[in-house]
Motif scaffolding. Sequence first.
Motif, PDB file in Angstrom:
ATOM      1  N   SER A 147       0.818  -1.213   0.000  1.00 32.32           N
ATOM      2  CA  SER A 147       0.000   0.000   0.000  1.00 32.32           C
ATOM      3  C   SER A 147       0.855   1.267   0.000  1.00 32.32           C
ATOM      4  CB  SER A 147      -0.930   0.021   1.219  1.00 32.32           C
ATOM      5  OG  SER A 147      -0.176  -0.039   2.423  1.00 32.32           O
ATOM      6  N   GLU A 148       2.027   1.196   0.646  1.00 33.77           N
ATOM      7  CA  GLU A 148       2.927   2.344   0.732  1.00 33.77           C
ATOM      8  C   GLU A 148       4.348   1.914   0.404  1.00 33.77           C
ATOM      9  OE1 GLU A 148       2.203   5.130   4.181  1.00 33.77           O
ATOM     10  OE2 GLU A 148       1.064   3.389   4.888  1.00 33.77           O
ATOM     11  N   ALA A 180       1.901   1.412  -5.366  1.00 31.72           N
ATOM     12  CA  ALA A 180       1.303   1.761  -4.076  1.00 31.72           C
ATOM     13  C   ALA A 180      -0.200   1.960  -4.226  1.00 31.72           C
ATOM     14  CB  ALA A 180       1.953   3.021  -3.530  1.00 31.72           C
ATOM     15  N   THR A 181      -0.980   1.238  -3.423  1.00 31.75           N
ATOM     16  CA  THR A 181      -2.441   1.344  -3.506  1.00 31.75           C
ATOM     17  C   THR A 181      -2.991   2.515  -2.705  1.00 31.75           C
ATOM     18  OG1 THR A 181      -2.694  -0.224  -1.665  1.00 31.75           O
ATOM     19  CG2 THR A 181      -2.712  -1.129  -3.900  1.00 31.75           C
ATOM     20  N   LYS A 182      -2.208   3.046  -1.783  1.00 28.07           N
ATOM     21  CA  LYS A 182      -2.633   4.216  -1.008  1.00 28.07           C
ATOM     22  C   LYS A 182      -2.340   5.480  -1.801  1.00 28.07           C
ATOM     23  CE  LYS A 182      -1.876   6.589   3.408  1.00 28.07           C
ATOM     24  NZ  LYS A 182      -1.136   6.575   4.689  1.00 28.07           N
ATOM     25  N   GLU A 183      -3.257   6.417  -1.774  1.00 29.89           N
ATOM     26  CA  GLU A 183      -3.046   7.674  -2.479  1.00 29.89           C
ATOM     27  C   GLU A 183      -1.830   8.392  -1.887  1.00 29.89           C
ATOM     28  OE1 GLU A 183      -5.547  11.699  -3.742  1.00 29.89           O
ATOM     29  OE2 GLU A 183      -6.460  10.171  -2.440  1.00 29.89           O
ATOM     30  N   GLY A 185       1.129   7.334  -1.857  1.00 32.86           N
ATOM     31  CA  GLY A 185       1.752   6.302  -1.027  1.00 32.86           C
ATOM     32  C   GLY A 185       3.239   6.136  -1.219  1.00 32.86           C
ATOM     33  N   ASP A 205       1.863   4.970  11.095  1.00 34.73           N
ATOM     34  CA  ASP A 205       2.548   5.621   9.974  1.00 34.73           C
ATOM     35  C   ASP A 205       3.758   4.782   9.571  1.00 34.73           C
ATOM     36  OD1 ASP A 205       0.850   7.864   9.857  1.00 34.73           O
ATOM     37  OD2 ASP A 205       1.924   8.821  11.524  1.00 34.73           O
TER      38      ASP A 205
END
Length: 210
Positions: A147-148, A180-183, A185, A205
């Motif tokens: 994700s990150e 990365a799937t997180k905006e 990320g 975090d």
Amino acid sequence: METSSQVHVKVEEKAEEQGTGDVHEQVKDDVQEPEKIAAQENVEAEVQEPSKPEDIPAVDGDVSKPDLILPEDGSLQEASDVMAIAEREVGCGEGEIKFTGFSSCIGVTVRDGTKVKGVHLALIKPDGNPFNKDDAAKVLTSLGTYSEAMIFGQIVFWKNPANQVADAFQVLEEGLKAGATKEDGYKDFQFDDGEYGAEINEDDDFFPTF
């Protein structure tokens, strides 16, 4: 010639014989009926009996993906200690990883849920050639899903065209951003020589550690 009384007697005898036969048939049916019922129950039991595991065809389901996907050519190895990931090693730890000392190196790290994965990269490979685009693609594949992502270490060395790895670094950077799937990320940090790692902190975090 038979008299009417004789005929009457024979008729009665015949009727008695038929009656006896009907009784015999009834008795036979009474005996056979339980057998028929039992047979029918057996058939129904066979039909209703649950299938054995080996009788059930295999169904393709979701198979858990591996944490790390190492290249077949051995250019990257899995770290034996995720708190001391050496050059050209990949590690995956629960919440935290750490690398051995950096000089001109960088750490490529990602977060996948509560897992932290990272690769320790050097400018020059054991064969004397600089890290290249193909190597960068293998690094990205080795990290699987996440994700990150972040890169930290001697980034200035890797972006310097004179060191012949700038194109490979760009592949790493763009690949991490795309994966990365997180905006937003992806992030990077320029660090001097030293020992660094990555962790998911108490505030959930994802940041480097020193």
